[in-house]
Design a protein around this motif. Structure first.
Motif, short mmCIF file in Angstrom:
data_model
loop_
_atom_site.label_atom_id
_atom_site.label_comp_id
_atom_site.label_asym_id
_atom_site.label_seq_id
_atom_site.Cartn_x
_atom_site.Cartn_y
_atom_site.Cartn_z
N THR A 262 3.86 5.81 -5.87
CA THR A 262 4.58 5.90 -7.28
C THR A 262 2.89 6.05 -7.19
O THR A 262 3.02 6.79 -8.53
CB THR A 262 4.15 4.56 -7.56
N ARG A 263 1.47 5.68 -7.10
CA ARG A 263 0.35 6.20 -7.88
C ARG A 263 0.73 7.63 -7.63
O ARG A 263 0.09 8.48 -8.39
CB ARG A 263 -0.69 5.52 -7.99
N GLU A 264 0.24 8.52 -6.38
CA GLU A 264 0.12 9.68 -5.65
C GLU A 264 1.31 10.67 -5.63
O GLU A 264 0.80 11.21 -5.98
CB GLU A 264 -0.99 9.55 -4.20
N LEU A 265 2.52 9.62 -5.72
CA LEU A 265 3.41 11.05 -5.31
C LEU A 265 4.11 10.94 -6.49
O LEU A 265 5.16 11.62 -6.73
CB LEU A 265 4.05 10.93 -3.99
N ARG B 258 1.78 4.14 -2.45
CA ARG B 258 1.16 5.51 -2.15
C ARG B 258 2.10 6.23 -3.05
O ARG B 258 1.96 7.78 -3.63
CB ARG B 258 0.33 5.84 -1.18
N LYS C 180 0.92 -1.33 0.53
CA LYS C 180 -0.04 0.24 0.13
C LYS C 180 0.90 1.41 0.00
O LYS C 180 -0.02 2.11 -0.43
CB LYS C 180 -1.33 -0.11 1.33
#
Length: 125
Positions: A62-65, A60, A56
């Motif tokens: 890789t995807r969000e930041l 987070r 998770k």
């Protein structure tokens, strides 16, 4: 049934569904040494809740930041290092506290020794 946080209980298919990612992504994370799931006797990957939480965090990052895999690796290593240092600091604080509790002289009184050096000068006439 409750499982221990580090107990490997989840199959790769379950983890991929839980986190909405492709199983190949999990295999890639393993190849990159970002995660290290346990293996059953039949060599089936088994993930613990700790592994799921780590995945998770990776998602987070890789995807969000927008952090790439190399950056994720550095972040995870630094995080492990900080966690290790925090644990060591806590142990040292506990040791100091234990030493302070075992002290026979109160903290406001301390035994101090001073060294003095006297030099003798002899004058000859």
């Amino acid at each position: 049934m409750m499982h221990h946080y580090d107990e490997p209980v989840y199959l790769i298919s379950i983890v991929s569904k839980m986190l909405d990612i492709h199983p190949q992504t999990l295999r890639q994370y393993e190849r990159e040494n970002l995660i290290c799931p346990s293996r059953s006797d039949g060599r089936i990957r088994l993930y613990s809740q700790r592994d799921v939480d780590k995945i998770k965090l990776i998602l987070r990052l890789t995807r969000e930041l927008g952090v790439n895999i190399a950056g994720v690796d550095i972040i995870l290593r630094l995080r492990e290092s900080v966690d290790s240092m925090e644990k060591e600091i806590a142990e040292l604080r506990h040791e100091v506290q234990r030493a302070n509790n075992a002290r026979s002289v109160s903290p406001d009184k301390a035994l101090v020794t001073k060294r003095s050096t006297y030099e003798m000068i002899i004058f000859e006439e």
